[in-house]
Design an enzyme around this catalytic site. Structure first.
Site, mmCIF file in Angstrom:
data_model
loop_
_atom_site.group_PDB
_atom_site.id
_atom_site.type_symbol
_atom_site.label_atom_id
_atom_site.label_comp_id
_atom_site.label_asym_id
_atom_site.label_seq_id
_atom_site.Cartn_x
_atom_site.Cartn_y
_atom_site.Cartn_z
ATOM 1 N N ASP A 55 0.913 -1.055 -0.007
ATOM 2 C CA ASP A 55 -0.080 0.222 -0.236
ATOM 3 C C ASP A 55 0.844 1.279 0.045
ATOM 4 O OD1 ASP A 55 -1.632 2.194 1.200
ATOM 5 O OD2 ASP A 55 -3.189 0.416 1.087
ATOM 6 N N HIS A 124 -10.022 -4.792 -3.591
ATOM 7 C CA HIS A 124 -8.514 -4.899 -3.106
ATOM 8 C C HIS A 124 -8.915 -5.191 -1.820
ATOM 9 C CE1 HIS A 124 -9.908 -0.567 -2.978
ATOM 10 N NE2 HIS A 124 -8.717 -0.367 -1.830
ATOM 11 N N LEU A 125 -8.009 -6.067 -1.277
ATOM 12 C CA LEU A 125 -8.123 -6.592 -0.132
ATOM 13 C C LEU A 125 -6.762 -5.971 0.826
ATOM 14 C CD1 LEU A 125 -8.798 -8.856 2.341
ATOM 15 C CD2 LEU A 125 -7.240 -10.292 1.274
ATOM 16 N N HIS A 126 -7.145 -5.299 1.999
ATOM 17 C CA HIS A 126 -6.234 -4.813 2.711
ATOM 18 C C HIS A 126 -5.831 -5.897 3.683
ATOM 19 C CE1 HIS A 126 -6.437 -0.440 1.743
ATOM 20 N NE2 HIS A 126 -7.887 -0.941 1.839
#
Length: 166
Positions: A55, A124-126
């Site tokens: 990120d 989107h996966l954090h």
């Protein structure tokens, strides 16, 4: 209409062949551009289904984004058929954490921002770790049981409650 960039759909409406979204790629989507190596972003993983990168504004010492390699809309647009994709994204997140020496998978946070609280419409996966080291603002942005952030378990439960599309 030879030489034209306009196609007629089954419904009879015309559409541009050169639209922004072509074969799972949206040229206006920053994540599509990253996974297609058009940006100077290190890909930690990239295959035909799943990609992963750091990120740009990390909320924890380890903050990764796991995305479908082909453009998929945000989590609100998903259907029951996408449960396996979400599960593969989680597995990739765990693999990336372990490759980066994060072994305590009890001190991690996996989740998605719920629209309209997501800045990029590409799913989107954090993946954040260790969650215990997240700062005040990160704890707010990635807050459990909030209107703007949902866990993987919450998303899967929601998707499983939807009707399958044929």
């Amino acid at each position: 209409m030879e030489g034209s960039n306009v196609a007629v759909t089954q419904s009879g409406q015309s559409s541009s062949k050169t639209s922004n979204l072509t074969e799972g790629y949206d040229k206006k989507c920053i994540f599509c551009r990253i996974v297609n190596r058009e940006m100077d972003t290190e890909l930690l993983h990239c295959d035909e289904d799943i990609s992963c990168f750091r990120d740009i504004k990390p909320g924890a010492p380890h903050h990764y984004l796991v995305v479908p390699t082909k453009h998929v809309g945000n989590c609100k647009s998903l259907r029951k058929e996408h449960v396996s994709l979400v599960k593969r994204m989680v597995e990739m997140g765990k693999e990336i954490l372990q490759k980066n020496n994060v072994m305590d998978l009890n001190d991690v946070r996996f989740g998605f921002h719920w629209p309209p609280f997501c800045s990029v419409t590409h799913l989107h996966l954090h993946v954040l770790a260790p969650a215990s080291q997240m700062g005040f603002m990160s704890r707010l942005f990635y807050r459990l049981n909030s209107y703007w952030f949902i866990t993987v378990e919450q998303l899967i439960e929601l998707l499983n409650s939807k009707e399958e599309t044929s």
